[in-house]
Design a protein around this motif. Structure first.
Motif, PDB file in Angstrom:
ATOM      1  N   UNK A 225       0.953  -1.254  -0.131  1.00 38.15           N
ATOM      2  CA  UNK A 225      -0.053  -0.033  -0.072  1.00 38.15           C
ATOM      3  C   UNK A 225       0.919   1.338  -0.119  1.00 38.15           C
ATOM      4  N   UNK A 226       1.127   1.520  -1.234  1.00 33.10           N
ATOM      5  CA  UNK A 226       2.206   2.737  -1.392  1.00 33.10           C
ATOM      6  C   UNK A 226       1.520   4.172  -1.034  1.00 33.10           C
ATOM      7  N   UNK A 227       2.318   4.851  -0.445  1.00 33.35           N
ATOM      8  CA  UNK A 227       1.787   6.451  -0.356  1.00 33.35           C
ATOM      9  C   UNK A 227       2.954   7.153  -1.531  1.00 33.35           C
ATOM     10  N   UNK A 228       2.455   7.618  -2.423  1.00 34.52           N
ATOM     11  CA  UNK A 228       2.905   8.149  -3.521  1.00 34.52           C
ATOM     12  C   UNK A 228       3.799   9.331  -3.129  1.00 34.52           C
ATOM     13  N   UNK A 229       3.435  10.331  -2.296  1.00 37.19           N
ATOM     14  CA  UNK A 229       3.935  11.393  -1.958  1.00 37.19           C
ATOM     15  C   UNK A 229       5.373  11.163  -1.335  1.00 37.19           C
ATOM     16  N   UNK A 230       5.473  10.024  -0.565  1.00 31.62           N
ATOM     17  CA  UNK A 230       6.452   9.798   0.253  1.00 31.62           C
ATOM     18  C   UNK A 230       7.455   8.474  -0.266  1.00 31.62           C
ATOM     19  N   UNK A 231       6.788   7.667  -1.017  1.00 34.24           N
ATOM     20  CA  UNK A 231       7.377   6.270  -1.278  1.00 34.24           C
ATOM     21  C   UNK A 231       7.875   6.383  -2.716  1.00 34.24           C
ATOM     22  N   UNK A 232       7.674   7.191  -3.602  1.00 37.47           N
ATOM     23  CA  UNK A 232       7.886   7.078  -4.826  1.00 37.47           C
ATOM     24  C   UNK A 232       9.207   8.380  -5.169  1.00 37.47           C
ATOM     25  N   UNK A 233      10.344   7.587  -5.715  1.00 37.52           N
ATOM     26  CA  UNK A 233      11.551   8.160  -5.880  1.00 37.52           C
ATOM     27  C   UNK A 233      11.422   8.645  -7.691  1.00 37.52           C
ATOM     28  N   UNK A 234      12.089   9.546  -7.993  1.00 39.08           N
ATOM     29  CA  UNK A 234      12.241   9.740  -9.497  1.00 39.08           C
ATOM     30  C   UNK A 234      13.365   9.014  -9.907  1.00 39.08           C
ATOM     31  N   UNK A 235      13.078   7.736 -10.076  1.00 40.45           N
ATOM     32  CA  UNK A 235      14.245   6.596 -10.351  1.00 40.45           C
ATOM     33  C   UNK A 235      13.638   5.292 -10.961  1.00 40.45           C
ATOM     34  N   UNK A 236      14.301   5.272 -12.085  1.00 40.06           N
ATOM     35  CA  UNK A 236      13.778   4.103 -12.932  1.00 40.06           C
ATOM     36  C   UNK A 236      13.848   2.645 -12.067  1.00 40.06           C
ATOM     37  N   UNK A 237      15.355   2.536 -11.718  1.00 41.17           N
ATOM     38  CA  UNK A 237      15.523   1.277 -10.797  1.00 41.17           C
ATOM     39  C   UNK A 237      14.776   0.822  -9.716  1.00 41.17           C
ATOM     40  N   UNK A 238      14.627   2.051  -8.889  1.00 35.43           N
ATOM     41  CA  UNK A 238      14.033   1.825  -7.709  1.00 35.43           C
ATOM     42  C   UNK A 238      12.575   1.757  -7.809  1.00 35.43           C
ATOM     43  N   UNK A 239      11.853   2.389  -8.722  1.00 30.72           N
ATOM     44  CA  UNK A 239      10.602   2.281  -8.944  1.00 30.72           C
ATOM     45  C   UNK A 239      10.160   0.987  -9.676  1.00 30.72           C
ATOM     46  N   UNK A 240      11.047  -0.074  -9.719  1.00 32.43           N
ATOM     47  CA  UNK A 240      10.470  -1.135 -10.250  1.00 32.43           C
ATOM     48  C   UNK A 240       9.978  -2.233  -9.323  1.00 32.43           C
ATOM     49  N   UNK A 241       9.882  -1.528  -7.970  1.00 36.54           N
ATOM     50  CA  UNK A 241       9.079  -2.210  -7.006  1.00 36.54           C
ATOM     51  C   UNK A 241       7.634  -1.962  -7.152  1.00 36.54           C
ATOM     52  N   UNK A 242       7.054  -1.242  -8.297  1.00 39.77           N
ATOM     53  CA  UNK A 242       5.883  -1.172  -8.590  1.00 39.77           C
ATOM     54  C   UNK A 242       5.136  -2.652  -9.558  1.00 39.77           C
ATOM     55  N   UNK A 243       6.471  -3.409  -9.863  1.00 38.30           N
ATOM     56  CA  UNK A 243       5.979  -4.394 -11.130  1.00 38.30           C
ATOM     57  C   UNK A 243       5.882  -5.798 -10.480  1.00 38.30           C
ATOM     58  N   UNK A 244       5.138  -6.630 -10.851  1.00 40.63           N
ATOM     59  CA  UNK A 244       5.079  -8.071 -10.592  1.00 40.63           C
ATOM     60  C   UNK A 244       6.230  -8.800 -10.959  1.00 40.63           C
ATOM     61  N   UNK A 245       7.158  -8.947 -10.018  1.00 42.43           N
ATOM     62  CA  UNK A 245       8.604  -9.485 -10.324  1.00 42.43           C
ATOM     63  C   UNK A 245       8.487 -10.769  -9.724  1.00 42.43           C
ATOM     64  N   UNK A 246       7.516 -11.360  -9.312  1.00 39.03           N
ATOM     65  CA  UNK A 246       7.645 -12.793  -9.039  1.00 39.03           C
ATOM     66  C   UNK A 246       7.944 -13.812 -10.299  1.00 39.03           C
TER      67      UNK A 246
END
Lengths: 219, 566
Positions: B87-108
């Protein structure tokens, strides 16, 4: 092919770190990445590490006079150590970690078989010859087991090494990307327009103007 | 400089809770859920015990599940909505960064095969409360009316069991709910209501599309987008930061996370984050609840009705994993079609270099579109159509990692050739299609022998193009190349391997022998089991599917209300 140039002289995306283009989360994420040193290694063993470093230098070569090169091998190691995944694998491939270990061992075995030395000991010409064979799927030493060298090259070598390099601010400077942009974002959207916080491209004969502009992106 | 109501707070997360880690510890608990619009704030959340038989257990909180959960809660049903992601909080959890934001993807892990194995994990698979809408490109398009009768009117695929005029009504509703920004007049299809917000300013990459389209003599328009161009409540207008497909850190994007889910919570729905549903239980031909993994253990939530909304890989996977003595081939599978007819869409592109600086990283990635080839069925001359279906195409704005990966894997560059080519990043523009691939039974999702971290079988995804798909690819790349050239592009090259979106593995229809669910998205076999996501699409069309998934979710809600009233 045009040679690599200093197209954005003086531009440093990190000059914007404390300004309105970087939020707190972005600063934390980049601080962590920039703390990764060139010899930071948790996943690969010594032998694999030498091969990976030599491989990375061929896939994303860096200028010899760069004072602090992007630690590409360490960034790849970091990704594997924390267990970050792509989310899929070809049915003929082992998982990411196993594919990397197996692929680096196989490249080394090929180097020995074809040139009588380990991969990192070869000349860059010989290294590239082996990589071109892998790219075409023509490396078939027993060390590859059932993994096609072509898929190792495409998914692991190109995928992980290239992404590691272009995750680093030094690479962003080289291509003149604006970098992190939250919350400020951008204003000037049209052809040939740049915001004062974007990299200025050196136009022939006007490199000094670009240099001066680039020193101001953090203002 | 500070943007009022946004920058100061985002720069000072002083309300952050020590040890708060949304990827490892659920946030929606103890009677509250994150207020995603405000730093550090919470909203109250009604909670249910596992032994309470709730009206609806909804599996997945994306475009389908999140939208439906909202409408069900607003109608007074008790609802628990499960999501495997954080349950992300976009204002706090989202970096301006491609690598880091791969946390949004289904990577199982998922295993891919077939003649044209799919690339999974990034643009087509989300794992977060709000689903893939958290990272989607916000392109908000309606289907062409004829597509709902593709078999009867156009001679391919299968008919939908829903009339387009009914869909038009629900498109109106979802466009209103998301306050879509779009052009005053949309060039294609029947009349539609005016968009709720003005169209966004277009960037240079979009102007390249416009130049090319005008040179080719076809229409183009600013793309209708689910990111606001004027303030809405706590959400500011889009600031054109260009990280849309990596999560919007300002909440301008009207994802399900910031639209329907806050409404759902207000209406009394419970959301369970980091809750992986592994099996649906049945008894006497009816679903009785869901087994889910949360906080280190398996639990069972009783429910009067179950809605599966996991998108076109996880939905058939769950139905197949739930096979039991009553339903040995998996739930809702008497037709044998669960997992079959997997449809992606073509996402092929042409790229070229321009004399001008383009800097396509600014603004939403797809600010301009042409749907010409969705509506022109014949074409002419070199562009005569020799295939069924159509495509739209849009301008693009890849960020450096994606662009470098495209240059390496699709263009074959590495070494000095790659690093030198990457220096032209600011001078590149491209045109990329969303194209209609055909349903084929051989394209499917099955269960492999490999187990994931929950001990559940990993999905195997098998995909191959048919001749029609290949003919469409050829037409699209040929047309796009000419359009880009006409716009001033040089050194043009084709990216021929990319796909996007996932649909079709539990298709709807009028006949239980040839479909998995009926027009109301209710299983033919199990009367209290619904499916609500892109899986139900019988055909996929040549536009991004999210608006249609959401329109169907709104319709499904109304059908459930009608059944209750009857």
């Amino acid at each position: 092919m045009l040679p690599r140039q200093d197209l954005y002289p003086g531009y440093d995306v990190l000059a914007k770190r404390d300004g309105p283009s970087w939020n707190a989360k972005t600063r934390a994420v980049l601080d962590e990445r920039l703390a990764i040193g060139p010899e930071m290694r948790r996943f690969f063993d010594e032998a694999e590490w030498m091969t990976l470093k030599a491989l990375a230098a061929r896939i994303v070569p860096q200028p010899a006079d760069r004072e602090v090169p992007v630690p590409v091998a360490a960034l790849v190691d970091y990704k594997l150590a924390i267990g970050e995944h792509d989310g899929y694998r070809d049915a003929t491939m082992p998982d990411e970690r196993e594919a990397w270990r197996q692929g680096l061992r196989a490249l080394d075995a090929e180097a020995r078989a074809q040139f009588g030395a380990r991969f990192h000991e070869l000349s860059t010409w010989a290294q590239d010859e082996l990589l071109k064979l892998a790219e075409r799927g023509e490396l078939t030493d027993a060390a590859w087991a059932s993994m096609p060298s072509k898929l190792f090259f495409k998914h692991r070598v190109l995928g992980d090494v290239v992404k590691a390099y272009y995750a680093h601010p030094t690479a962003w400077n080289e291509i003149g990307w604006g970098g992190p942009a939250s919350p400020r974002g951008y204003v000037r959207m049209d052809f040939d327009r740049r915001d004062p916080w974007e990299a200025a491209e050196a136009k022939p004969g006007r490199e000094d103007e670009a240099y001066a502009e680039n020193l101001r992106v953090g203002d | 400089m500070r943007i009022p109501g946004l920058g100061n707070a985002a720069d000072n997360p002083k309300h952050g809770t020590p040890g708060d880690d949304p990827e490892h510890h659920p946030r929606a608990r103890d009677g509250r859920a994150p207020n995603v619009m405000r730093i550090g704030e919470w909203v109250p959340m009604r909670q249910h015990r596992d032994e309470d038989e709730v009206d609806f257990a909804v599996v997945g909180t994306g475009a389908g599940g999140g939208t439906l959960a909202c409408r069900l809660a607003e109608a007074g049903f008790s609802v628990v909505a499960f999501d495997a992601g954080p349950y992300f909080r976009p204002l706090e959890d989202f970096a301006s960064d491609e690598s880091h934001q791969s946390k949004l993807y289904w990577t199982d892990e998922r295993i891919v095969d077939g003649e044209n194995p799919l690339q999974m994990g990034s643009n087509n698979s989300g794992k977060a409360v709000g689903g893939s809408t958290v990272h989607y490109a916000m392109v908000a398009l309606r289907f062409r009316p004829e597509w709902f009768k593709a078999r009867t009117l156009m001679g391919y695929g299968a008919d939908w069991p829903i009339d387009w005029r009914e869909m038009w009504h629900y498109y109106d509703q979802v466009e209103d709910d998301l306050k879509i920004s779009g052009p005053v007049n949309y060039p294609w299809g029947p009349h539609r209501r005016r968009y709720h917000r003005r169209a966004h300013e277009i960037n240079a990459a979009a102007k390249v599309l416009a130049r090319g389209a005008e040179a080719m003599g076809i229409d183009w328009t600013p793309t209708p987008l689910a990111t606001i161009s004027a303030p809405r409540g706590d959400a500011p207008p889009c600031v054109y930061r260009g990280f849309c497909t990596l999560g919007c850190s300002t909440n301008a994007k009207q994802s399900v996370l910031v639209t329907y889910l806050p409404r759902a919570l207000k209406a009394g729905a419970e959301i369970r984050d980091l809750a992986m549903v592994g099996r649906i239980e049945t008894s006497n031909g009816r679903a009785t609840g869901v087994h889910y993994h949360r906080e280190g253990r398996w639990r069972f939530q009783r429910a009067k009705n179950v809605v599966v909304a996991g998108y076109a890989i996880e939905t058939p996977r769950l139905l197949l994993m739930s096979a039991n003595r009553e339903f040995p081939d998996g739930l809702a599978n008497s037709s044998g079609l669960v997992g079959r007819n997997l449809m992606v869409q073509g996402n092929q592109a042409v790229w070229g270099v321009f004399n001008e600086e383009i800097r396509s990283y600014k603004g939403p990635p797809s600010l301009a579109i042409s749907e010409h080839w969705n509506y022109d069925d014949k074409g002419s001359g070199p562009f005569a159509k020799d295939f069924f279906g159509g495509y739209s195409y849009m301008s693009q704005g890849p960020l450096p990692q994606l662009w470098a990966n495209t240059q390496a894997s699709a263009h074959g560059l590495w070494g000095e050739a790659l690093v030198a080519e990457m220096q032209r990043y600011n001078h590149v523009a491209g045109l990329k299609v969303v194209s209609e691939y055909m349903p084929q039974e051989r394209n499917r999702v099955t269960l492999s022998d490999v187990k994931d971290r929950y001990g559940l079988p990993v999905a195997r995804i098998t995909y191959s193009w048919c001749d029609n798909d290949k003919a469409l690819n050829r037409h699209a790349l040929k047309f796009l190349r000419q359009a880009l050239e006409a716009a001033g592009g040089r050194e043009i090259w084709d990216q021929g391997d990319d796909t996007c979106h996932l649909n079709g593995t539990a298709r709807m229809g009028n006949d239980k022998r040839t479909s998995v669910v009926d027009a109301d998205c209710r299983s033919w076999d199990i009367p209290n089991l619904w499916i609500c996501d892109g899986s139900v699409f019988p055909t996929v069309g040549g536009v991004n599917p999210s608006l249609t998934i959401q329109a169907i979710a709104l319709r499904t809600a109304d059908r459930i209300f009608a059944a209750r009233g009857a």
